[in-house]
Design a protein around this motif. Structure first.
Motif, PDB file in Angstrom:
ATOM      1  N   ASP A   1       0.901  -1.168  -0.054  1.00 16.83           N
ATOM      2  CA  ASP A   1      -0.228  -0.086  -0.067  1.00 16.83           C
ATOM      3  C   ASP A   1       0.951   1.314  -0.077  1.00 16.83           C
ATOM      4  O   ASP A   1       0.143   2.476  -0.035  1.00 16.83           O
ATOM      5  CB  ASP A   1      -0.871   0.047   1.284  1.00 16.83           C
ATOM      6  CG  ASP A   1      -2.005  -1.092   1.121  1.00 16.83           C
ATOM      7  OD1 ASP A   1      -2.593  -1.311  -0.156  1.00 16.83           O
ATOM      8  OD2 ASP A   1      -2.220  -1.597   2.251  1.00 16.83           O
TER       9      ASP A   1
ATOM     10  N   ARG B   1       2.507   4.148  -1.531  1.00 13.24           N
ATOM     11  CA  ARG B   1       2.519   4.687  -2.857  1.00 13.24           C
ATOM     12  C   ARG B   1       3.563   5.432  -3.305  1.00 13.24           C
ATOM     13  O   ARG B   1       3.878   5.838  -4.285  1.00 13.24           O
ATOM     14  CB  ARG B   1       1.091   5.415  -2.893  1.00 13.24           C
ATOM     15  CG  ARG B   1      -0.069   4.851  -2.758  1.00 13.24           C
ATOM     16  CD  ARG B   1      -0.435   3.635  -3.798  1.00 13.24           C
ATOM     17  NE  ARG B   1      -1.540   3.061  -3.474  1.00 13.24           N
ATOM     18  CZ  ARG B   1      -2.065   2.043  -4.036  1.00 13.24           C
ATOM     19  NH1 ARG B   1      -1.079   1.298  -4.894  1.00 13.24           N
ATOM     20  NH2 ARG B   1      -3.215   1.296  -3.703  1.00 13.24           N
TER      21      ARG B   1
ATOM     22  N   ASN C   1       1.650  -0.081  -9.507  1.00 10.24           N
ATOM     23  CA  ASN C   1       1.860  -0.208  -7.991  1.00 10.24           C
ATOM     24  C   ASN C   1       3.289  -1.106  -7.893  1.00 10.24           C
ATOM     25  O   ASN C   1       3.236  -2.196  -7.953  1.00 10.24           O
ATOM     26  CB  ASN C   1       0.864  -1.137  -7.188  1.00 10.24           C
ATOM     27  CG  ASN C   1       1.235  -1.065  -5.845  1.00 10.24           C
ATOM     28  OD1 ASN C   1       2.324  -0.784  -5.339  1.00 10.24           O
ATOM     29  ND2 ASN C   1       0.178  -0.749  -4.965  1.00 10.24           N
TER      30      ASN C   1
ATOM     31  N   ASN D   1       3.608  -3.888  -5.012  1.00  9.42           N
ATOM     32  CA  ASN D   1       2.766  -4.938  -5.360  1.00  9.42           C
ATOM     33  C   ASN D   1       3.231  -5.866  -6.426  1.00  9.42           C
ATOM     34  O   ASN D   1       3.305  -7.250  -6.379  1.00  9.42           O
ATOM     35  CB  ASN D   1       1.323  -4.606  -5.709  1.00  9.42           C
ATOM     36  CG  ASN D   1       0.522  -5.751  -5.781  1.00  9.42           C
ATOM     37  OD1 ASN D   1       0.039  -6.415  -4.946  1.00  9.42           O
ATOM     38  ND2 ASN D   1      -0.084  -6.070  -7.293  1.00  9.42           N
TER      39      ASN D   1
ATOM     40  N   ALA E   1      -3.396   2.228 -11.699  1.00 10.17           N
ATOM     41  CA  ALA E   1      -3.483   1.418 -10.797  1.00 10.17           C
ATOM     42  C   ALA E   1      -4.791   0.711 -10.782  1.00 10.17           C
ATOM     43  O   ALA E   1      -5.177  -0.253 -10.285  1.00 10.17           O
ATOM     44  CB  ALA E   1      -3.148   1.909  -9.322  1.00 10.17           C
TER      45      ALA E   1
END
Length: 387
Positions: A165, A167, A338, A341, A360
């Motif tokens: 998460d 960013r 991302n 990820n 995203a």
């Protein structure tokens, strides 16, 4: 600040407070003894929050843990959806179906049944109170999580990845983040196992079922049963709402496959999307026998063997990408923009073509971006087959 942002900030604050309280109640200073996998007697791996793709990525590590710890009793805490996958692996001793949100008395009951352990693994970035209570009750000697705030985590493999998460991570920085399979293998390396001694290949689940899967699942072939016909699976629906293509993009990809190949196209859907998929094909492709929707599959075993029976796979960042990687199936997989990820979950295989979208949110993807990648992928299939 918008109402949506205000609500999100409140939830983040609420979660942080709960996490702080849970740590104060259950966190503890764990062993300072150097970790060694060769002398383990009991290991517990928490996968009750995992999905199909997670299981594919965890099994190679569990197999190698067994190889280097032959006397270790290995227990996996699973959910009912993936338990069959772990039960099929002969290097796992016990599979316990663990509730997603157990009450305190249930957590204590399971902890008592486990009777402690030497090694506990739960690769989650912010453990809930129920997770920490379980760890506290079984009091492992060595613990591996992705929660950087815990004192009890004494293996610290979170140093080699980043929050999915986060960013602010750049693509350049993400190159230093390990794939989930290598992240797990780092546990063995921390215990003194040489990297070159680790077998990093996938464990091919239910491999004996695959030769008969094609004839068994009619949706994998056209009704005419054309000799030598190949099958491509197209999976446009990911586990989260942000990883789902629009109907327009799905239609254009299927058209590209029908026009540029002679393969049978399977629109892969789960139970919740099957009716939607059937309606989409009926409205846009009429009675074209070269397209079909996934039939009813009643178990993880059937899902995996059906997927592994195709000749090519196209889809979003979800479990099917890892199944294709596991079985060395040529695949084209789309990922959101991302870096964290992607670095942890990309399809890791020689025949995998991974495309990172400009956005995203998959619903915002441009159809031309998808069809262009599909066209290039089809070209690579033609080259590899000598056409």
């Amino acid at each position: 600040m918008s109402l949506h942002d205000l609500k999100k900030s409140f939830l983040v604050l609420k979660d942080s407070i709960r996490h702080f309280i849970s740590r104060s109640m259950y966190d503890f200073k764990s062993s300072e003894e150097p970790f060694s996998p060769t002398g383990l007697k009991k290991a517990v791996i928490y996968r009750a929050d995992g999905k199909l793709g997670d299981a594919v990525c965890f099994l190679p590590f569990i197999r190698e843990l067994r190889r280097f710890s032959p006397d270790c009793e290995i227990t996996v805490l699973s959910n009912s959806n993936t338990a069959q996958i772990y039960e099929a692996a002969d290097f796992i001793d016990k599979v316990i179906i663990f509730p997603k949100k157990p009450k305190n008395h249930e957590t204590d009951k399971y902890a008592a049944e486990l009777h402690g352990c030497d090694l506990y693994i739960h690769l989650f970035e912010k453990l809930k109170g129920r997770h920490l209570r379980l760890i506290n009750r079984i009091h492992p000697k060595w613990i591996a999580t992705l929660d950087k705030s815990l004192k009890c985590d004494n293996l610290g493999i979170y140093e080699y990845t980043s929050s999915v998460d986060e960013r602010g991570l750049t693509w350049e920085q993400s190159e230093k983040c390990l794939h989930i399979t290598d992240l797990l293998f780092r546990i063995l390396e921390k215990g003194g196992i040489a990297p070159d001694d680790i077998d990093r290949s996938y464990f091919r689940m239910f491999a004996d079922d695959i030769p008969v899967a094609g004839p068994r699942f009619a949706f994998l072939k056209s009704p005419e049963n054309r000799p030598g016909e190949k099958t491509v699976i197209f999976n446009p629906y990911g586990a989260s709402s942000s990883r789902r293509f629009t109907d327009g993009c799905i239609i254009n990809v299927i058209k590209e496959l029908l026009e540029k190949t002679d393969m049978h196209v399977v629109l892969w859907t789960g139970p919740a999307d099957r009716e939607r998929g059937e309606r989409l094909l009926a409205d846009n492709f009429g009675n074209n026998g070269r397209v079909s929707v996934t039939g009813v599959l009643s178990s993880a075993r059937e899902i995996i063997t059906a997927m592994a029976s195709c000749d090519a796979m196209i889809g979003v960042d979800t479990g099917s990408a890892h199944v294709a990687a596991c079985f060395d199936i040529p695949e084209l997989t789309f990922y959101g923009n991302n870096p964290a990820n992607y670095s942890r979950w990309y399809a890791k295989a020689p025949k995998a073509v991974n495309v990172i979208l400009k956005t995203a949110n998959f619903a915002e993807a441009e159809s031309s971006e998808l069809t262009g990648a599909v066209r290039d992928f089809i070209g690579s299939l033609d080259e590899s087959s000598g056409h």
